[in-house]
Scaffold this motif. Structure first.
Motif, PDB file in Angstrom:
ATOM      1  N   ASP A 193       0.825  -1.192   0.000  1.00  0.00           N
ATOM      2  CA  ASP A 193       0.000   0.000   0.000  1.00  0.00           C
ATOM      3  C   ASP A 193       0.864   1.249   0.000  1.00  0.00           C
TER       4      ASP A 193
ATOM      5  N   VAL B   9       2.467   4.851   0.736  1.00  0.00           N
ATOM      6  CA  VAL B   9       2.800   5.362   2.059  1.00  0.00           C
ATOM      7  C   VAL B   9       2.847   6.873   2.128  1.00  0.00           C
ATOM      8  N   ASP B  10       3.003   7.583   1.003  1.00  0.00           N
ATOM      9  CA  ASP B  10       3.074   9.041   1.063  1.00  0.00           C
ATOM     10  C   ASP B  10       1.751   9.603   1.570  1.00  0.00           C
TER      11      ASP B  10
ATOM     12  N   GLY C 228       0.411   9.003   4.495  1.00  0.00           N
ATOM     13  CA  GLY C 228      -0.257   8.095   5.415  1.00  0.00           C
ATOM     14  C   GLY C 228      -0.663   6.802   4.755  1.00  0.00           C
ATOM     15  N   ARG C 229      -0.795   5.744   5.537  1.00  0.00           N
ATOM     16  CA  ARG C 229      -1.113   4.417   5.017  1.00  0.00           C
ATOM     17  C   ARG C 229      -2.600   4.109   5.193  1.00  0.00           C
ATOM     18  N   ARG C 230      -3.208   3.647   4.128  1.00  0.00           N
ATOM     19  CA  ARG C 230      -4.596   3.203   4.197  1.00  0.00           C
ATOM     20  C   ARG C 230      -4.712   1.978   3.308  1.00  0.00           C
TER      21      ARG C 230
ATOM     22  N   ARG D 112       2.150   6.494  -3.318  1.00  0.00           N
ATOM     23  CA  ARG D 112       1.067   7.395  -2.947  1.00  0.00           C
ATOM     24  C   ARG D 112      -0.012   6.660  -2.149  1.00  0.00           C
ATOM     25  N   ARG D 113      -0.710   7.418  -1.333  1.00  0.00           N
ATOM     26  CA  ARG D 113      -1.613   6.831  -0.347  1.00  0.00           C
ATOM     27  C   ARG D 113      -2.737   6.016  -0.976  1.00  0.00           C
ATOM     28  N   LYS D 114      -3.268   6.450  -2.098  1.00  0.00           N
ATOM     29  CA  LYS D 114      -4.413   5.769  -2.686  1.00  0.00           C
ATOM     30  C   LYS D 114      -4.030   4.772  -3.775  1.00  0.00           C
TER      31      LYS D 114
END
Length: 348
Positions: free
Chosen positions: A209, A211-212, A214-216, A290-292
């Motif tokens: 996933d 990481v930039d 924040g992780r979701r 990237r986060r998404k």
């Protein structure tokens, strides 16, 4: 040998003649299977692999294609799942599969010499790699180079914004070369909205996933028989066997041709601004941080329209593409087949 005479702004026709002559000078018996269109070329290639179209009615020892990723795609339909290796002279627009293998790109003389070395090396000149097998009810509709049925894919199956860009690029007459993909991307991004998908994975090994910021994690719901599902909106859905598409776009930078897995990229619910920010970073592979943006490594995935795909006002989902060629509309099933494709690669 099969040549796409229009590949590489017409360079493939000249390159094919040179490679054919070089192989014959090296003592190889070469049958020219080039045809006026892809359907006829594929029929000739399959007949040669099966034994009906080779010299003296014997199966050919190898099938050589001259062109870009589309010719690799055609060659894969004929030789994947057989013992006949595929030789590649990459002189097309993208050449992503050849570049991943480390073959000489846009240098037909070097590619021809490498082919001769690979053929002379016997088993040492063959590299077994994975291929993806694609099935789905829509594959019979407008499938270039085939009348229907399952399709083999060497590189990646694109079913999101990258597929829409591929389709647009195929319609553009100018500019030539890989710049067409950049222009097509700009045009598609102007009208982009995320689409609704449902993905069903099997054989999931892990998830990576972004990481930039924040992780979701991409939330997968356990299903029957070890499957896992995800539903939602996404900009990109790509089932990658290899790391790059579109003439150097590093869509799945960690993907390997011989690990027995697909790297399924899912970029979730990006805004237009988010998609504009992500696209340039795909040339370096930085988008996966990237986060998404998420990558699910699995043996197979079914890609189908999601629950909101039929809502009034929704844009139709892109038609899936693979190796630069049109596959067909969703749903599609993509499964990796380990070591299904033998490729001629000169030993180092």
């Amino acid at each position: 040998m099969v040549v796409n005479p229009t590949a590489g702004k017409g360079r493939a026709a000249h390159a094919g003649a040179g490679v054919l002559a070089g192989l014959r000078r090296a003592g190889h018996d070469v049958v020219d299977l080039t045809a006026p269109d892809a359907d006829a070329a594929l029929a000739r290639a399959r007949a040669a692999v099966d034994g009906a179209g080779g010299a003296g009615g014997r199966p050919v020892d190898a099938l050589v294609v001259v062109g870009g990723d589309g010719m690799v795609h055609l060659g894969a339909q004929a030789v994947a799942g057989t013992d006949v290796p595929l030789g590649i002279v990459p002189v097309g627009t993208g050449n992503d599969f050849a570049a991943t293998l480390g073959l000489p790109v846009r240098d037909p003389a070097a590619a021809g010499a490498a082919l001769c070395r690979a053929l002379d090396a016997g088993a040492a000149g063959r590299r077994p790699v994975d291929a993806a097998l694609v099935t789905g009810p829509g594959l019979r509709i407008g499938a270039p180079g085939d009348a229907g049925g399952p399709r083999w894919v060497a590189g990646a199956v694109s079913a999101g914004l990258d597929a829409a860009v591929n389709a647009r690029a195929n319609l553009l007459r100018h500019p030539r070369g890989s710049a067409r993909y950049t222009v097509a991307a700009a045009l598609e991004l102007l009208r982009y909205r995320p689409w609704s998908y449902r993905l069903t994975f099997d054989g999931v090994v892990d998830r990576v996933d972004g990481v930039d910021g924040g992780r979701r994690a991409l939330r997968l719901r356990p299903g029957p028989a070890g499957t896992a599902t995800w539903s939602g909106r996404a900009a990109l859905v790509t089932a990658a066997n290899g790391p790059q598409i579109g003439g150097g776009i590093r869509v799945a930078p960690a993907a390997s041709l011989d690990d027995g897995l697909l790297d399924v990229l899912v970029a979730t619910d990006l805004s237009k601004a988010g998609a504009l920010a992500v696209f340039p970073s795909m040339f370096t592979g930085g988008h996966v941080r990237r986060r998404k943006v998420h990558v699910v490594r699995a043996r197979g995935v079914t890609i189908e329209p999601g629950p909101d795909a039929w809502v009034a006002g929704e844009r139709p989902l892109p038609v899936a593409h693979a190796d630069g060629e049109r596959l067909g509309p969703l749903p599609l099933r993509v499964e990796v087949r380990a070591r299904a494709l033998q490729v001629l690669v000169a030993p180092r």
